[in-house]
Design a protein around this motif. Structure first.
Motif, PDB file in Angstrom:
ATOM      1  N   MET A 131       5.687  -4.469  15.383  1.00 10.08           N
ATOM      2  CA  MET A 131       5.952  -3.870  14.079  1.00 10.08           C
ATOM      3  C   MET A 131       7.301  -3.183  14.032  1.00 10.08           C
ATOM      4  O   MET A 131       7.974  -3.206  13.022  1.00 10.08           O
ATOM      5  N   MET A 132       7.695  -2.526  15.125  1.00 10.05           N
ATOM      6  CA  MET A 132       8.946  -1.805  15.081  1.00 10.05           C
ATOM      7  C   MET A 132      10.026  -2.468  15.931  1.00 10.05           C
ATOM      8  O   MET A 132      10.902  -1.818  16.464  1.00 10.05           O
ATOM      9  N   LEU A 133       9.988  -3.781  16.044  1.00  7.59           N
ATOM     10  CA  LEU A 133      10.996  -4.513  16.793  1.00  7.59           C
ATOM     11  C   LEU A 133      11.629  -5.558  15.894  1.00  7.59           C
ATOM     12  O   LEU A 133      10.977  -6.177  15.060  1.00  7.59           O
ATOM     13  N   GLY A 134      12.928  -5.769  16.066  1.00  7.46           N
ATOM     14  CA  GLY A 134      13.620  -6.850  15.391  1.00  7.46           C
ATOM     15  C   GLY A 134      13.600  -6.781  13.876  1.00  7.46           C
ATOM     16  O   GLY A 134      13.625  -5.711  13.278  1.00  7.46           O
ATOM     17  N   SER A 135      13.528  -7.959  13.250  1.00 10.23           N
ATOM     18  CA  SER A 135      13.639  -8.046  11.799  1.00 10.23           C
ATOM     19  C   SER A 135      12.487  -7.364  11.078  1.00 10.23           C
ATOM     20  O   SER A 135      12.649  -6.868   9.962  1.00 10.23           O
ATOM     21  N   THR A 136      11.300  -7.317  11.704  1.00 11.59           N
ATOM     22  CA  THR A 136      10.159  -6.669  11.056  1.00 11.59           C
ATOM     23  C   THR A 136      10.408  -5.177  10.870  1.00 11.59           C
ATOM     24  O   THR A 136      10.124  -4.609   9.812  1.00 11.59           O
ATOM     25  N   SER A 137      10.954  -4.535  11.888  1.00  9.47           N
ATOM     26  CA  SER A 137      11.244  -3.107  11.771  1.00  9.47           C
ATOM     27  C   SER A 137      12.278  -2.852  10.690  1.00  9.47           C
ATOM     28  O   SER A 137      12.167  -1.897   9.905  1.00  9.47           O
ATOM     29  N   GLN A 138      13.270  -3.698  10.622  1.00 11.27           N
ATOM     30  CA  GLN A 138      14.300  -3.520   9.612  1.00 11.27           C
ATOM     31  C   GLN A 138      13.713  -3.643   8.214  1.00 11.27           C
ATOM     32  O   GLN A 138      14.081  -2.894   7.303  1.00 11.27           O
ATOM     33  N   ALA A 139      12.779  -4.585   8.024  1.00 12.02           N
ATOM     34  CA  ALA A 139      12.162  -4.750   6.713  1.00 12.02           C
ATOM     35  C   ALA A 139      11.419  -3.488   6.303  1.00 12.02           C
ATOM     36  O   ALA A 139      11.527  -3.026   5.165  1.00 12.02           O
ATOM     37  N   LEU A 140      10.671  -2.898   7.228  1.00 11.16           N
ATOM     38  CA  LEU A 140       9.904  -1.701   6.908  1.00 11.16           C
ATOM     39  C   LEU A 140      10.827  -0.519   6.633  1.00 11.16           C
ATOM     40  O   LEU A 140      10.638   0.226   5.674  1.00 11.16           O
ATOM     41  N   ILE A 141      11.844  -0.330   7.472  1.00 17.04           N
ATOM     42  CA  ILE A 141      12.745   0.791   7.309  1.00 17.04           C
ATOM     43  C   ILE A 141      13.612   0.653   6.062  1.00 17.04           C
ATOM     44  O   ILE A 141      13.848   1.617   5.345  1.00 17.04           O
ATOM     45  N   VAL A 142      14.066  -0.555   5.790  1.00 15.42           N
ATOM     46  CA  VAL A 142      14.960  -0.768   4.652  1.00 15.42           C
ATOM     47  C   VAL A 142      14.220  -0.742   3.327  1.00 15.42           C
ATOM     48  O   VAL A 142      14.753  -0.279   2.321  1.00 15.42           O
ATOM     49  N   HIS A 143      12.958  -1.196   3.314  1.00 17.04           N
ATOM     50  CA  HIS A 143      12.258  -1.365   2.043  1.00 17.04           C
ATOM     51  C   HIS A 143      11.102  -0.407   1.815  1.00 17.04           C
ATOM     52  O   HIS A 143      10.532  -0.390   0.718  1.00 17.04           O
ATOM     53  N   SER A 144      10.729   0.381   2.797  1.00 15.65           N
ATOM     54  CA  SER A 144       9.580   1.270   2.614  1.00 15.65           C
ATOM     55  C   SER A 144       9.820   2.236   1.451  1.00 15.65           C
ATOM     56  O   SER A 144      10.909   2.798   1.320  1.00 15.65           O
ATOM     57  N   PRO A 145       8.818   2.456   0.615  1.00 16.39           N
ATOM     58  CA  PRO A 145       8.954   3.378  -0.505  1.00 16.39           C
ATOM     59  C   PRO A 145       8.685   4.829  -0.139  1.00 16.39           C
ATOM     60  O   PRO A 145       8.678   5.702  -1.014  1.00 16.39           O
ATOM     61  N   CYS A 146       8.449   5.110   1.144  1.00 16.76           N
ATOM     62  CA  CYS A 146       8.166   6.477   1.580  1.00 16.76           C
ATOM     63  C   CYS A 146       8.587   6.611   3.043  1.00 16.76           C
ATOM     64  O   CYS A 146       8.920   5.615   3.698  1.00 16.76           O
ATOM     65  N   PRO A 147       8.601   7.816   3.585  1.00 16.56           N
ATOM     66  CA  PRO A 147       8.973   7.990   4.991  1.00 16.56           C
ATOM     67  C   PRO A 147       8.107   7.167   5.939  1.00 16.56           C
ATOM     68  O   PRO A 147       6.922   6.932   5.675  1.00 16.56           O
ATOM     69  N   VAL A 148       8.721   6.738   7.048  1.00 19.26           N
ATOM     70  CA  VAL A 148       8.036   5.925   8.056  1.00 19.26           C
ATOM     71  C   VAL A 148       8.080   6.647   9.394  1.00 19.26           C
ATOM     72  O   VAL A 148       9.156   7.044   9.856  1.00 19.26           O
ATOM     73  N   ALA A 149       6.925   6.831  10.016  1.00 17.56           N
ATOM     74  CA  ALA A 149       6.841   7.460  11.337  1.00 17.56           C
ATOM     75  C   ALA A 149       6.521   6.395  12.387  1.00 17.56           C
ATOM     76  O   ALA A 149       5.610   5.584  12.195  1.00 17.56           O
ATOM     77  N   ARG A 179       0.823  -1.203   0.000  1.00 19.93           N
ATOM     78  CA  ARG A 179       0.000   0.000   0.000  1.00 19.93           C
ATOM     79  C   ARG A 179       0.863   1.261   0.000  1.00 19.93           C
ATOM     80  O   ARG A 179       0.478   2.302  -0.530  1.00 19.93           O
ATOM     81  N   GLY A 180       2.040   1.141   0.570  1.00 17.94           N
ATOM     82  CA  GLY A 180       2.920   2.294   0.675  1.00 17.94           C
ATOM     83  C   GLY A 180       3.480   2.774  -0.647  1.00 17.94           C
ATOM     84  O   GLY A 180       4.008   3.893  -0.728  1.00 17.94           O
ATOM     85  N   GLU A 181       3.368   1.964  -1.688  1.00 18.61           N
ATOM     86  CA  GLU A 181       3.855   2.381  -3.008  1.00 18.61           C
ATOM     87  C   GLU A 181       3.152   3.645  -3.494  1.00 18.61           C
ATOM     88  O   GLU A 181       3.711   4.394  -4.289  1.00 18.61           O
ATOM     89  N   ASP A 182       1.938   3.864  -3.035  1.00 16.67           N
ATOM     90  CA  ASP A 182       1.166   5.039  -3.467  1.00 16.67           C
ATOM     91  C   ASP A 182       1.007   6.070  -2.363  1.00 16.67           C
ATOM     92  O   ASP A 182       0.239   7.023  -2.513  1.00 16.67           O
ATOM     93  N   ALA A 183       1.705   5.897  -1.245  1.00 16.87           N
ATOM     94  CA  ALA A 183       1.541   6.786  -0.095  1.00 16.87           C
ATOM     95  C   ALA A 183       2.689   7.778   0.005  1.00 16.87           C
ATOM     96  O   ALA A 183       3.750   7.602  -0.611  1.00 16.87           O
ATOM     97  N   GLN A 184       2.497   8.823   0.812  1.00 13.16           N
ATOM     98  CA  GLN A 184       3.579   9.773   1.080  1.00 13.16           C
ATOM     99  C   GLN A 184       4.134   9.634   2.487  1.00 13.16           C
ATOM    100  O   GLN A 184       5.153  10.221   2.817  1.00 13.16           O
ATOM    101  N   LEU A 185       3.465   8.829   3.333  1.00 16.30           N
ATOM    102  CA  LEU A 185       3.943   8.608   4.693  1.00 16.30           C
ATOM    103  C   LEU A 185       3.269   7.366   5.252  1.00 16.30           C
ATOM    104  O   LEU A 185       2.065   7.171   5.080  1.00 16.30           O
ATOM    105  N   ILE A 186       4.048   6.508   5.909  1.00 15.75           N
ATOM    106  CA  ILE A 186       3.520   5.352   6.639  1.00 15.75           C
ATOM    107  C   ILE A 186       3.698   5.613   8.134  1.00 15.75           C
ATOM    108  O   ILE A 186       4.780   6.014   8.571  1.00 15.75           O
TER     109      ILE A 186
END
Length: 311
Positions: free
Chosen positions: A274-292, A254-261
């Motif tokens: 969501m923001m712990l361990g390997s899951t957080s790394q996946a979101l931060i490393v691969h997110s197509p837009c800024p992550v809050a 869904r983030g491919e079309d977003a400006q912020l997650i």
């Protein structure tokens, strides 16, 4: 002593192009919110027992401080080129980057970082360091990313928020609603349900499940959670997105079309950890837009202040 400004937008600077890009993004946020921008560079003296090959300890400290001021000046110039009316202060600090950032968050309205770096903030939001910062930060943290490695962060599309009914996702909803309103865009509230929890533990559901029925039930719960926020932000178009799948994969798609997650730092259901361990790394490393990453704030009595009716 350190020139803290309560309610400022703080951006971590380390000399990298990513940090400069994050500073410009933070400048945009400061302009939207009517807040000052504080650019911070944290440097740490090398921990050595033998004499330093590049000079005395004082010479090394002087060199690091000079480099920090140069990096701050470059970032400041980049922000002013885009936002000449934003009030900017700078600070070069000798300390541990994580500890300094947590202290900065005590005074800041928002802390903004690039997704990759060269100096003091390199890897700041990866692995165990991310857990420490998110667990102890006193304000939301944003990691600025673009569609590709070198592209700027997107400026169009909805704000995307992960929700699961937990207090943390309530705090994320509050932040996401405000962001959508100041940006003049819509809000998409995403809830992902699965037959396994985020940590891989199977749910107590029968093998044969009524997927359509579960989807309806999950959507009804999500609508109930969002109702108060829609009432508080009537001008923000809110869309509910209930999906069967992994939370991270769903958000990334869904983030491919977003400006912020926007996500909470922990939860009860689909976004647990969501923001712990390997899951957080996946979101931060691969997110197509800024992550809050948002943690619930406490009221004067020490209770979580996340209800839309009390805000």
């Amino acid at each position: 002593m350190h020139g803290f400004i309560d309610g400022a937008i703080v951006a971590g600077i380390d000399g990298s192009a990513s940090a400069v890009q994050a500073a410009v993004w933070a400048g945009t946020e400061a302009r939207r919110r009517g807040r000052p921008l504080r650019l911070v560079q944290v440097y740490t003296l090398p921990n050595v027992c033998a004499p330093i090959a590049f000079g005395s300890l004082d010479e090394v400290r002087e060199g690091l401080a000079k480099r920090a001021e140069e990096w701050l000046a470059d970032a400041r110039a980049a922000v002013l080129a885009e936002h000449p009316d934003v009030e900017i202060t700078t600070a070069a600090r000798e300390w541990s980057p994580v500890t300094a950032l947590i202290q900065e968050s005590q005074h800041a309205e928002l802390v903004v970082l690039g997704s990759r770096g060269l100096g003091g903030f390199t890897g700041l939001l990866v692995g165990s360091t991310a857990v420490s910062v998110v667990a102890h930060a006193h304000c939301p943290i944003v990691v600025v990313r673009g569609r590709t490695l070198h592209s700027p962060p997107p400026v169009t599309g909805p704000v995307l928020v992960g929700a699961d009914g937990s207090p943390d996702s309530e705090a994320a909803l509050a932040f996401a609603c405000e962001e959508a309103q100041v940006r003049g865009t819509g809000l998409t509230v995403v809830h992902a349900w699965n037959d396994t929890l985020a940590d891989g533990v199977p749910r107590l559901r029968p093998l044969q499940v009524d997927a359509a029925g579960i989807d309806r039930a999950e959507r009804a719960k999500l609508a109930e959670q969002v109702a108060g926020w829609q009432e508080k932000y009537p001008d923000v178009p809110i869309e509910l997105d209930v999906a069967r799948g992994r939370p991270v994969r769903t958000l990334l798609e869904r983030g491919e079309d977003a400006q912020l997650i926007v996500v909470g730092c922990r939860g009860l259901g689909g976004f647990t950890g969501m923001m712990l361990g390997s899951t957080s790394q996946a979101l931060i490393v691969h997110s197509p837009c800024p992550v809050a990453v948002v943690r619930p704030q406490l009221d004067a009595a020490g209770r979580r202040d996340v209800s839309p009716r009390d805000r």
